[in-house]
Motif scaffolding. Structure first.
Motif, PDB file in Angstrom:
ATOM      1  N   PRO A  36     -10.062   0.590   1.350  1.00 17.48           N
ATOM      2  CA  PRO A  36     -10.312   1.610   2.440  1.00 17.48           C
ATOM      3  C   PRO A  36     -11.563   2.285   2.081  1.00 17.48           C
ATOM      4  O   PRO A  36     -12.116   2.516   1.204  1.00 17.48           O
ATOM      5  CB  PRO A  36      -8.961   2.671   2.323  1.00 17.48           C
ATOM      6  CG  PRO A  36      -8.140   1.940   1.519  1.00 17.48           C
ATOM      7  CD  PRO A  36      -8.699   0.983   0.630  1.00 17.48           C
ATOM      8  N   ALA A  37     -12.406   2.786   3.325  1.00 15.44           N
ATOM      9  CA  ALA A  37     -13.686   3.309   3.090  1.00 15.44           C
ATOM     10  C   ALA A  37     -13.669   4.356   4.436  1.00 15.44           C
ATOM     11  O   ALA A  37     -12.977   4.220   5.372  1.00 15.44           O
ATOM     12  CB  ALA A  37     -14.530   2.265   3.542  1.00 15.44           C
ATOM     13  N   GLY A  38     -14.316   5.361   3.897  1.00 12.60           N
ATOM     14  CA  GLY A  38     -14.349   6.545   5.118  1.00 12.60           C
ATOM     15  C   GLY A  38     -12.962   7.271   5.352  1.00 12.60           C
ATOM     16  O   GLY A  38     -12.294   7.502   4.750  1.00 12.60           O
ATOM     17  N   GLY A  39     -12.793   7.202   6.747  1.00 12.15           N
ATOM     18  CA  GLY A  39     -11.601   7.892   7.110  1.00 12.15           C
ATOM     19  C   GLY A  39     -10.409   7.019   7.194  1.00 12.15           C
ATOM     20  O   GLY A  39      -9.443   7.394   7.687  1.00 12.15           O
ATOM     21  N   ASN A  40     -10.728   5.689   6.954  1.00 11.35           N
ATOM     22  CA  ASN A  40      -9.566   4.659   7.245  1.00 11.35           C
ATOM     23  C   ASN A  40      -8.489   4.699   6.262  1.00 11.35           C
ATOM     24  O   ASN A  40      -8.736   4.458   5.193  1.00 11.35           O
ATOM     25  CB  ASN A  40     -10.301   3.261   7.223  1.00 11.35           C
ATOM     26  CG  ASN A  40      -9.383   2.313   7.857  1.00 11.35           C
ATOM     27  OD1 ASN A  40      -8.402   2.695   8.419  1.00 11.35           O
ATOM     28  ND2 ASN A  40      -9.822   1.061   7.743  1.00 11.35           N
ATOM     29  N   ARG A  41      -7.364   4.878   6.446  1.00 11.36           N
ATOM     30  CA  ARG A  41      -6.016   4.925   5.689  1.00 11.36           C
ATOM     31  C   ARG A  41      -5.853   3.417   5.183  1.00 11.36           C
ATOM     32  O   ARG A  41      -5.693   3.033   4.025  1.00 11.36           O
ATOM     33  CB  ARG A  41      -4.976   5.219   6.377  1.00 11.36           C
ATOM     34  CG  ARG A  41      -3.546   5.061   5.419  1.00 11.36           C
ATOM     35  CD  ARG A  41      -2.423   5.510   6.406  1.00 11.36           C
ATOM     36  NE  ARG A  41      -1.146   5.241   5.436  1.00 11.36           N
ATOM     37  CZ  ARG A  41      -0.899   6.188   4.485  1.00 11.36           C
ATOM     38  NH1 ARG A  41      -1.669   7.283   4.470  1.00 11.36           N
ATOM     39  NH2 ARG A  41       0.123   5.930   3.664  1.00 11.36           N
ATOM     40  N   GLU A  42      -5.946   2.379   6.152  1.00 10.35           N
ATOM     41  CA  GLU A  42      -5.739   0.920   5.476  1.00 10.35           C
ATOM     42  C   GLU A  42      -7.068   0.171   5.508  1.00 10.35           C
ATOM     43  O   GLU A  42      -8.227   0.242   6.248  1.00 10.35           O
ATOM     44  CB  GLU A  42      -4.979   0.128   6.984  1.00 10.35           C
ATOM     45  CG  GLU A  42      -3.851   0.644   6.902  1.00 10.35           C
ATOM     46  CD  GLU A  42      -3.523   1.398   8.261  1.00 10.35           C
ATOM     47  OE1 GLU A  42      -4.835   1.676   8.924  1.00 10.35           O
ATOM     48  OE2 GLU A  42      -2.557   2.083   8.594  1.00 10.35           O
ATOM     49  N   GLY A  43      -7.134  -0.417   4.313  1.00 11.65           N
ATOM     50  CA  GLY A  43      -8.216  -1.110   3.944  1.00 11.65           C
ATOM     51  C   GLY A  43      -8.504  -2.540   4.821  1.00 11.65           C
ATOM     52  O   GLY A  43      -7.368  -2.757   5.423  1.00 11.65           O
ATOM     53  N   ILE A  44      -9.559  -3.032   5.089  1.00 10.49           N
ATOM     54  CA  ILE A  44      -9.720  -4.185   5.998  1.00 10.49           C
ATOM     55  C   ILE A  44      -8.826  -5.255   5.220  1.00 10.49           C
ATOM     56  O   ILE A  44      -8.800  -5.695   4.153  1.00 10.49           O
ATOM     57  CB  ILE A  44     -11.138  -4.883   6.079  1.00 10.49           C
ATOM     58  CG1 ILE A  44     -11.934  -3.562   6.923  1.00 10.49           C
ATOM     59  CG2 ILE A  44     -11.225  -5.923   6.615  1.00 10.49           C
ATOM     60  CD1 ILE A  44     -13.538  -3.902   6.962  1.00 10.49           C
ATOM     61  N   GLY A  45      -7.830  -5.904   6.383  1.00 14.81           N
ATOM     62  CA  GLY A  45      -7.158  -7.030   5.549  1.00 14.81           C
ATOM     63  C   GLY A  45      -5.756  -6.613   5.172  1.00 14.81           C
ATOM     64  O   GLY A  45      -5.014  -7.369   4.830  1.00 14.81           O
ATOM     65  N   THR A  46      -5.711  -5.283   4.809  1.00 17.51           N
ATOM     66  CA  THR A  46      -4.253  -5.029   4.247  1.00 17.51           C
ATOM     67  C   THR A  46      -3.236  -5.169   5.054  1.00 17.51           C
ATOM     68  O   THR A  46      -1.944  -5.612   4.882  1.00 17.51           O
ATOM     69  CB  THR A  46      -4.334  -3.391   3.588  1.00 17.51           C
ATOM     70  OG1 THR A  46      -4.396  -2.589   4.530  1.00 17.51           O
ATOM     71  CG2 THR A  46      -5.242  -3.466   2.739  1.00 17.51           C
ATOM     72  N   ILE A  47      -3.179  -4.748   6.441  1.00 23.67           N
ATOM     73  CA  ILE A  47      -2.110  -4.897   7.196  1.00 23.67           C
ATOM     74  C   ILE A  47      -1.994  -6.407   7.484  1.00 23.67           C
ATOM     75  O   ILE A  47      -0.694  -6.873   7.375  1.00 23.67           O
ATOM     76  CB  ILE A  47      -2.409  -4.356   8.746  1.00 23.67           C
ATOM     77  CG1 ILE A  47      -2.579  -2.734   8.266  1.00 23.67           C
ATOM     78  CG2 ILE A  47      -1.044  -4.545   9.647  1.00 23.67           C
ATOM     79  CD1 ILE A  47      -1.641  -2.082   7.917  1.00 23.67           C
TER      80      ILE A  47
END
Length: 735
Positions: free
Chosen positions: A285-296
């Protein structure tokens, strides 16, 4: 995969539970050090709500709660369990070390898991260390998906990495490794590198954009369609090639649109069989994103595409005596069969055993039967099989350093069990009324010797118990009490493994030790025939001592040991004292006659002697026999014999030359090479043991971490004169 747009997290701080095996996924994270396994586990825990934005749960635990040894090592040295929940499924994430010294922890994680996320760093690519880790997964038939991390690294190309993985891991089928999602790139930066801002689902044909800080789903635009269609067609063909419906490929090639659910079902089947390895990309996760790219997307693959414990065949079981038993199935109502996959010591709760339940249900306060295959091959004294009944203490679900209480652990699940005093790593837990024993998993042979001694008398009193606990926790260590060299030797897998062992002895068990030079068990033998006369005469008032014997000594072929022959005639040595002479000869042979090493491969013939009717005794003739052997040795050439090992080295073809050159520099003789498949060569050599002390480390350097070796005793043979002279000099000076 990719149809959901809303996550279903579990509550932070609550122990993840499962009520049936089909709602469990056991997933091991595999990858070399620095590939991002732990970061990925943290991102998945955050996406499921198991931790908050600070990486903590309500009780303060974190995924990255390592012990102080790991902080000092700056690397993971033991497996850890991160249980999370997603869409009603309990996921046991098993994070394993990626460093070669801790491959035992990896194999324990593979034993506990039903599928693997194989993590490949974009900054490192597919190197030799990565290939060796893949081989570990392949050796146990572990279903695997591949996750690319660090795609932000310069000169990282997703398509090139996929191709490299297909060539390296796909075997004969290049379509066994294909992307399930494609990365969505943002604008190029000043360095010409475009960051990954999302993913494109090939099966769902949907775009998942994370660039705004939230996961936004949309349809692909016209510019993206050609790339998607080409990759999607190849993916679908790769999936349905594994389908049980033989008509599916013909229908697809004829232009029929295959149903999404059918593709997902066939994907899960292909992954479970280990014949197909989907590729995904992930970023924290970066910035305000809760989910990192690809986690979901990873969570959806795990819950919808990975096998359940029911689909994986359990290890074979027998009775503790080795009698046949039918295979166990993953049934909570079946007979209890569980296995200790890891043992650790907690400073507050004592010994904690991480247990995978393969059949039945484990409950607190149950009395179970503990069966183990024995540790005699690791230096313990005792029977080959150890058994005991133990009462189960508290059951808990670990999260970092925290333990969350469980009321049961069903078949297919993993839990921590407190205070199983007699259970060691690899032991089987079963019903005390129906004891069973699981087939053990293979552990690497430790090949780096560490000779140790207690630092002080206080440490000496605690050393035995500390070492026993250390080896019980880590089956990749072997303890040896060498009777020839009188050294206590702890065999390890490498320098990092050695350092961790010493630190655990000090910090966990309060034992300080000193490391001393490791000695190799040498032998002595006669180079030619010789004679000796032993005269032990003392008569100074009172009862005296009188014994004289004469012997001939001649060398024998290797492996003959000590042979004693009686050729006395005329009663020169009374019959009752001939065994005394032999006893004295053998005692002196055990002490050595030149440099203090045992004498072997000689025939000692008693030819003559003298006795006294009053002063001769058993002790006198023992002394005379020893003196006779020493006199014979003083007049003869004595060879020092060193042990020679048969060494098998498996390396990639490009390192065969350096490895053979290195072996020659160790006075080794290469006796042959043979191809071992997959671009590897097996080198057979005979090398003196004294040259192999650091070979576990040096081979890793020569082969860039890709080489493996084994060794076994071959024989003893004469040591070169220049080396034997140095050893004799050291023996004389006591250095």
């Amino acid at each position: 995969m990719g149809e959901k747009t809303q996550s279903h997290p579990g509550a932070a701080g609550r122990a993840a539970t499962a009520d049936r095996p089909t709602s469990i996924r056991n997933v091991v994270l595999v990858g070399h050090s620095g590939s991002g396994k732990t970061t990925l586990a943290e991102a998945l825990a955050l996406a499921t709500g198991a931790v908050n934005r600070a990486g903590r749960v309500e009780d303060g635990a974190t995924v990255s709660d390592y012990d102080e040894i790991e902080h000092r090592q700056q690397r993971s040295v033991q497996l850890s369990l991160v249980p999370v929940e997603w869409d009603g499924i309990k996921i046991n994430l098993i994070d394993t070390p990626g460093y070669a010294d801790f491959v035992g922890e990896l194999r324990a994680g593979l034993r506990a898991a039903d599928a693997a996320l194989f993590v490949v760093s974009g900054s490192d690519g597919v190197d030799g260390a990565t290939r060796m880790l893949w081989d570990e997964c392949a050796a146990v038939g572990m279903p695997s998906a591949i996750v690319f991390t660090h795609l932000e690294a310069a000169r990282t190309d997703f398509d090139e990495m996929t191709q490299a993985c297909a060539q390296t891991f796909g075997g004969d089928d290049p379509d066994a490794v294909l992307p399930l999602y494609l990365p969505l790139y943002g604008p190029q930066g000043p360095d010409g590198h475009a960051p990954v801002e999302g993913l494109v689902g090939l099966l769902s044909q949907r775009v998942f954009d994370y660039s705004s800080g939230e996961r936004a789903e949309s349809a692909p635009d016209g510019e993206q369609l050609p790339r998607i269609e080409a990759a999607r067609s190849r993916l679908i063909e790769g999936i349905i090639a594994e389908s049980e419906d033989e008509t599916l490929m013909d229908r697809y090639l004829a232009g029929e649109e295959i149903d999404y659910k059918t593709l997902v079902k066939d994907l899960e089947r292909a992954v479970a069989r280990g014949t197909f390895h989907p590729v995904l990309a992930a970023a924290p996760p970066a910035g305000g994103n809760r989910e990192g790219i690809g986690t979901i997307e990873l969570l959806e693959l795990i819950t919808g595409g990975f096998p359940t414990p029911v689909e994986r065949e359990a290890p074979a079981v027998t009775t503790p005596e080795g009698g046949p038993r039918p295979p166990v199935t993953c049934d909570p109502d079946g007979p209890l069969v569980a296995e200790v996959v890891k043992t650790a010591s907690d400073p507050y709760v004592g010994r904690v055993s991480l247990v995978r339940v393969f059949s039945g249900t484990l409950r607190p306060d149950d009395t179970v039967h503990v069966s183990g295959h024995g540790l005699t091959d690791r230096g313990h004294d005792g029977p080959d099989l150890h058994e005991a009944d133990e009462r189960i203490g508290a059951l808990s679900s670990p999260f970092g350093k925290q333990q969350r209480t469980l009321n049961r652990c069903i078949a297919g699940d993993i839990a921590s069990v407190g205070k199983l005093i007699r259970a060691e790593t690899g032991d089987t837990l079963s019903s005390k009324d129906d004891p069973l024993l699981m087939e053990p998993w293979t552990m690497p042979d430790p090949l780096l010797p560490l000779a140790i001694q207690a630092h002080s008398k206080a440490d000496e009193d605690k050393l035995s118990q500390g070492l026993a606990r250390l080896v019980a926790e880590d089956p990749t260590m072997r303890l040896e009490q060498n009777q020839d060299t009188r050294q206590l030797v702890l065999w390890c897998l490498g320098e990092a493994h050695r350092d961790v062992a010493l630190e655990r002895l000090r910090s966990r068990y309060g034992v300080r030790v000193d490391v001393v030079p490791h000695k190799v068990a040498l032998r002595e033998t006669f180079g030619a025939a010789a004679t000796g006369r032993g005269r032990h005469v003392k008569q100074s008032g009172g009862h005296g001592q009188y014994a004289i014997c004469e012997i001939d000594v001649e060398p024998l072929p290797p492996g003959s040991g000590i042979e004693f022959v009686d050729k006395v005639v005329g009663g020169a040595v009374p019959r009752q004292f001939i065994p005394s002479v032999e006893k004295g000869v053998r005692a002196q042979a055990a002490r050595g006659v030149s440099a203090g090493h045992p004498l072997v491969d000689v025939r000692v013939t008693l030819t003559d002697g003298k006795s006294h009717s009053v002063d001769s005794s058993d002790a006198a003739f023992q002394t005379a026999g020893a003196l006779a052997l020493r006199e014979a040795a003083a007049e003869a050439k004595i060879h020092l014999l060193e042990p020679v090992a048969e060494v098998l080295v498996l390396v990639p073809d490009q390192y065969v030359g350096p490895v053979m050159s290195d072996l020659s520099g160790r006075r080794g003789r290469v006796v042959g090479t043979e191809q071992s498949g997959h671009g590897r060569t097996l080198v057979r050599a005979e090398v003196p043991e004294i040259e192999l002390g650091r070979y576990a480390l040096d081979l890793r350097s020569v082969s860039h971490g890709t080489g493996r070796f084994s060794r076994s005793y071959a024989r003893h043979e004469p040591m070169p004169p220049n080396l034997s002279g140095k050893i004799r000099e050291q023996a004389e000076t006591g250095t």
